[in-house]
Enzyme design. Structure first.
Site, PDB file in Angstrom:
ATOM      1  N   GLY A  67      -6.738-139.794 -39.315  1.00  0.00           N
ATOM      2  CA  GLY A  67      -7.574-140.542 -40.407  1.00  0.00           C
ATOM      3  C   GLY A  67      -8.696-141.179 -39.849  1.00  0.00           C
ATOM      4  O   GLY A  67      -9.318-140.489 -39.654  1.00  0.00           O
ATOM      5  N   CYS A  68      -8.146-141.664 -38.295  1.00  0.00           N
ATOM      6  CA  CYS A  68      -9.162-142.312 -37.901  1.00  0.00           C
ATOM      7  C   CYS A  68     -10.921-140.546 -37.336  1.00  0.00           C
ATOM      8  O   CYS A  68     -11.634-141.362 -37.775  1.00  0.00           O
ATOM      9  CB  CYS A  68      -9.032-143.565 -37.080  1.00  0.00           C
ATOM     10  SG  CYS A  68      -8.260-144.780 -37.754  1.00  0.00           S
TER      11      CYS A  68
END
Length: 174
Positions: free
Chosen positions: A63-64
């Site tokens: 996600g990052c």
């Protein structure tokens, strides 16, 4: 009775943590953090422009990585809108340097290794003994006031939301 008192104490601690988190209209809490290139950034050095301060859990996670690449791809649009982007996590400067190099990140990634800034912004959390910053974004106006808080951020959509909100706020004369 002991369980009840523990539950009450937990609720009070949680309420205190939420109460400490800045909200729209508040002056943004100051910070003094180092980026992936060793340069120091403070809230004052960013005044006079829109500031997108986004917190994320950990370099190199799915996600990052999606979020940093989306912001990377929208950097020119954000600069055209008068905004600077700063990503913040609890990772150290070395990790940020490797992350930024691998994904060609053109904006500062700030190291909050002691978690003090994440705590000031109310995004510090812990899971299974590991501390990290929750994925939240703060849009700060050129005077240093928080004008928008994004909770439960979608890593693919947040940059577009921020761009739309800056345009809307500018149209209102903010």
């Amino acid at each position: 009775m002991r369980r009840f008192l523990s539950l009450v104490a937990l609720c009070l601690v949680t309420a205190t943590a939420w109460a400490a988190a800045p909200v729209e209209g508040d002056k943004a809490p100051d910070f003094n953090l180092q980026d992936q290139n060793g340069k120091w950034h403070t809230l004052d050095t960013e005044k006079g422009q829109w500031l997108v301060l986004y917190f994320y859990p950990k370099d190199f996670t799915a996600g990052c990585t999606t979020e940093v690449c989306t912001y990377r791809d929208d950097t020119a649009k954000l600069h055209k809108a008068g905004a600077q982007v700063l990503g913040v996590s609890l990772d150290d400067v070395k990790s940020h340097a490797e992350f930024a190099e691998k994904y060609h990140v053109p904006f500062p990634l700030l190291s909050d290794a002691d978690s003090a800034v994440a705590a000031k912004y109310g995004v510090l959390t812990e899971k299974m003994g590991m501390k990290y910053a929750r994925r939240e974004t703060f849009l700060i106006d050129p005077s240093g006031k928080i004008v928008k808080v994004y909770k439960d951020v979608d890593p693919e959509k947040n940059s577009g939301q921020v761009l739309a909100d800056i345009a809307a706020l500018k149209a209102k004369g903010a």
